[in-house]
Design an enzyme around this catalytic site. Structure first.
Site, PDB file in Angstrom:
ATOM      1  N   LYS A  78      41.123 -22.492  -7.037  1.00 15.51           N
ATOM      2  CA  LYS A  78      40.205 -23.698  -7.603  1.00 15.51           C
ATOM      3  C   LYS A  78      40.430 -24.082  -8.903  1.00 15.51           C
ATOM      4  O   LYS A  78      41.047 -25.549  -8.712  1.00 15.51           O
ATOM      5  CB  LYS A  78      39.081 -22.893  -7.387  1.00 15.51           C
ATOM      6  CG  LYS A  78      38.817 -21.746  -8.525  1.00 15.51           C
ATOM      7  CD  LYS A  78      37.104 -21.349  -8.442  1.00 15.51           C
ATOM      8  CE  LYS A  78      37.334 -20.210  -8.651  1.00 15.51           C
ATOM      9  NZ  LYS A  78      37.234 -19.862 -10.653  1.00 15.51           N
ATOM     10  N   ARG A 127      28.248 -19.341  -9.332  1.00 14.15           N
ATOM     11  CA  ARG A 127      29.209 -17.821  -9.338  1.00 14.15           C
ATOM     12  C   ARG A 127      28.097 -16.832  -8.332  1.00 14.15           C
ATOM     13  O   ARG A 127      28.585 -15.828  -8.053  1.00 14.15           O
ATOM     14  CB  ARG A 127      29.315 -17.069  -9.906  1.00 14.15           C
ATOM     15  CG  ARG A 127      31.004 -15.889 -10.412  1.00 14.15           C
ATOM     16  CD  ARG A 127      31.244 -17.011 -10.462  1.00 14.15           C
ATOM     17  NE  ARG A 127      32.899 -16.188 -10.820  1.00 14.15           N
ATOM     18  CZ  ARG A 127      33.960 -17.330 -11.649  1.00 14.15           C
ATOM     19  NH1 ARG A 127      33.557 -17.770 -11.672  1.00 14.15           N
ATOM     20  NH2 ARG A 127      34.960 -16.466 -11.925  1.00 14.15           N
ATOM     21  N   ARG A 169      36.857  -8.346 -10.942  1.00 13.89           N
ATOM     22  CA  ARG A 169      36.804  -9.365 -10.148  1.00 13.89           C
ATOM     23  C   ARG A 169      37.192  -9.414  -9.042  1.00 13.89           C
ATOM     24  O   ARG A 169      36.136 -10.717  -8.535  1.00 13.89           O
ATOM     25  CB  ARG A 169      38.227 -10.717 -11.086  1.00 13.89           C
ATOM     26  CG  ARG A 169      38.117 -10.852 -12.493  1.00 13.89           C
ATOM     27  CD  ARG A 169      39.764 -11.115 -12.825  1.00 13.89           C
ATOM     28  NE  ARG A 169      39.495 -12.724 -12.401  1.00 13.89           N
ATOM     29  CZ  ARG A 169      40.763 -13.247 -12.911  1.00 13.89           C
ATOM     30  NH1 ARG A 169      42.152 -12.796 -13.181  1.00 13.89           N
ATOM     31  NH2 ARG A 169      41.274 -14.983 -12.542  1.00 13.89           N
ATOM     32  N   ARG A 189      50.114 -15.934 -12.718  1.00 10.46           N
ATOM     33  CA  ARG A 189      49.555 -17.657 -12.975  1.00 10.46           C
ATOM     34  C   ARG A 189      49.768 -17.192 -15.487  1.00 10.46           C
ATOM     35  O   ARG A 189      50.104 -16.653 -15.443  1.00 10.46           O
ATOM     36  CB  ARG A 189      48.472 -17.168 -13.336  1.00 10.46           C
ATOM     37  CG  ARG A 189      47.513 -18.820 -14.096  1.00 10.46           C
ATOM     38  CD  ARG A 189      46.533 -18.558 -13.749  1.00 10.46           C
ATOM     39  NE  ARG A 189      45.343 -17.723 -13.585  1.00 10.46           N
ATOM     40  CZ  ARG A 189      44.370 -18.088 -12.455  1.00 10.46           C
ATOM     41  NH1 ARG A 189      43.765 -18.922 -12.823  1.00 10.46           N
ATOM     42  NH2 ARG A 189      43.042 -17.306 -13.213  1.00 10.46           N
ATOM     43  N   ARG A 218      46.833 -15.321 -19.111  1.00  9.51           N
ATOM     44  CA  ARG A 218      45.215 -14.831 -18.867  1.00  9.51           C
ATOM     45  C   ARG A 218      44.904 -13.547 -19.559  1.00  9.51           C
ATOM     46  O   ARG A 218      45.172 -12.654 -18.946  1.00  9.51           O
ATOM     47  CB  ARG A 218      43.874 -16.121 -18.545  1.00  9.51           C
ATOM     48  CG  ARG A 218      43.587 -17.009 -17.706  1.00  9.51           C
ATOM     49  CD  ARG A 218      42.684 -18.023 -17.628  1.00  9.51           C
ATOM     50  NE  ARG A 218      41.994 -16.596 -16.611  1.00  9.51           N
ATOM     51  CZ  ARG A 218      40.837 -16.790 -15.696  1.00  9.51           C
ATOM     52  NH1 ARG A 218      41.502 -18.337 -15.334  1.00  9.51           N
ATOM     53  NH2 ARG A 218      39.775 -16.247 -15.016  1.00  9.51           N
TER      54      ARG A 218
HETATM   55  P1  AMP Z   1      37.688 -18.195 -14.047  1.00  7.69           P
HETATM   56  O1  AMP Z   1      37.707 -18.745 -14.037  1.00  7.69           O
HETATM   57  O2  AMP Z   1      36.516 -19.010 -13.417  1.00  7.69           O
HETATM   58  O3  AMP Z   1      37.991 -17.069 -13.369  1.00  7.69           O
HETATM   59  O4  AMP Z   1      36.133 -17.265 -14.717  1.00  7.69           O
HETATM   60  C1  AMP Z   1      36.753 -16.383 -15.940  1.00  7.69           C
HETATM   61  C2  AMP Z   1      35.403 -15.084 -16.053  1.00  7.69           C
HETATM   62  O5  AMP Z   1      34.357 -16.043 -16.497  1.00  7.69           O
HETATM   63  C3  AMP Z   1      35.251 -14.019 -14.766  1.00  7.69           C
HETATM   64  O6  AMP Z   1      35.481 -13.528 -13.861  1.00  7.69           O
HETATM   65  C4  AMP Z   1      33.478 -14.111 -15.014  1.00  7.69           C
HETATM   66  O7  AMP Z   1      33.766 -13.133 -16.314  1.00  7.69           O
HETATM   67  C5  AMP Z   1      33.247 -14.918 -16.513  1.00  7.69           C
HETATM   68  N1  AMP Z   1      32.474 -16.968 -15.114  1.00  7.69           N
HETATM   69  C6  AMP Z   1      32.980 -17.958 -15.183  1.00  7.69           C
HETATM   70  N2  AMP Z   1      32.195 -18.400 -14.497  1.00  7.69           N
HETATM   71  C7  AMP Z   1      30.905 -17.563 -14.854  1.00  7.69           C
HETATM   72  C8  AMP Z   1      29.603 -18.060 -14.175  1.00  7.69           C
HETATM   73  N3  AMP Z   1      29.361 -18.843 -13.303  1.00  7.69           N
HETATM   74  N4  AMP Z   1      28.878 -17.073 -13.819  1.00  7.69           N
HETATM   75  C9  AMP Z   1      28.792 -16.216 -15.059  1.00  7.69           C
HETATM   76  N5  AMP Z   1      30.364 -15.544 -14.892  1.00  7.69           N
HETATM   77  C10 AMP Z   1      31.123 -16.222 -15.115  1.00  7.69           C
END
Ligand code: AMP
Length: 223
Positions: A14, A89, A174, A128, A163
């Protein structure tokens, strides 16, 4: 331009897709993951509170996410077309999102599911690498998007990093969080007749073409 919500498992692409739509069409890319990582890097009270949650691959409390998101959505550029990467989410967030948008007069737009086999996620996540300066995304296991020089950004020459939640252990949690909390959004948007599905298991240009076709078929004049 239609606003877009991307629904995807971790590693489905994404962030990469959102970046490329941003570069090509000037979409505003809003990643709640990035907003939360920024909060962590500030090292303040909020940052400390959410650091461990991110590391464990769990979801941050809804209210905290709304707080960082509302600030971003109120910036003027959001009237131009936004891509939500990582939000909503869960179903509560989806309901709340509609309230937030209606308060600031922004359309919901379309939900796009990036469909990919689970077995492809490990390589995408563990390979990544990200540029610390310009945010460019690489994958060391995919020659088409591997950095030319190890750990150096092709675009700006800065150092790449990984990351802290991009490891096999965190991916398990995740992915489980995705299945439990985020997948119900698929039915949520299907019931609203607002769900579009693209195959995200191949190269980026292929995913991008499918998204462009969806938007064009909906009457969006991309330029
Ligand atoms: P991402 O960069 O989208 O993979 O998000 C990394 C981490 O941020 C996730 O594993 C969650 O811990 C947190 N996170 C991101 N977006 C949300 C959301 N909308 N609600 C809750 N936690 C989030």
């Amino acid at each position: 331009m239609k606003n877009i919500i991307l629904i995807a498992a971790p590693g489905a692409g994404k962030g990469t897709l959102a970046k490329s739509l941003k570069e090509k069409y000037d979409y505003v890319h809003i990643s709640t993951g990035d907003l939360l990582r920024d909060a962590v890097s500030k090292g303040d009270e909020l940052g400390l509170k959410i650091k461990d949650i991110l590391a464990q691959g769990l979801l941050v409390e809804d209210e905290i996410v709304y707080q960082v998101l509302k600030n971003r959505l109120q910036e003027a550029d959001c009237k131009n077309g936004i891509i939500m990467d990582g939000f909503p989410r869960n179903v509560n967030q989806a309901v709340k999102y509609e309230e937030i948008l209606s308060d600031i007069n922004i359309d919901l737009g379309v939900a796009i599911l990036l469909d990919i086999e689970e077995s492809k996620l490990i390589e995408r996540i563990t390979g990544r690498r990200l540029c610390s300066q310009c945010g460019e995304i690489y994958n060391i296991y995919n020659p088409a998007i591997a950095p030319k020089v190890e750990n150096i950004c092709n675009k700006c020459g800065s150092a790449l990093y990984q990351r802290s939640d991009d490891n096999e252990e965190a991916l398990k949690s995740r992915y489980a969080t995705y299945v439990e909390k985020t997948q119900p959004l698929i039915d949520y948007y299907k019931n609203k007749n607002n769900l579009y599905i693209v195959d995200s298991g191949k190269e980026l240009h292929y995913t991008l073409e499918q998204v462009e076709k969806i938007l064009n078929d909906l009457g969006d004049e991309l330029d």
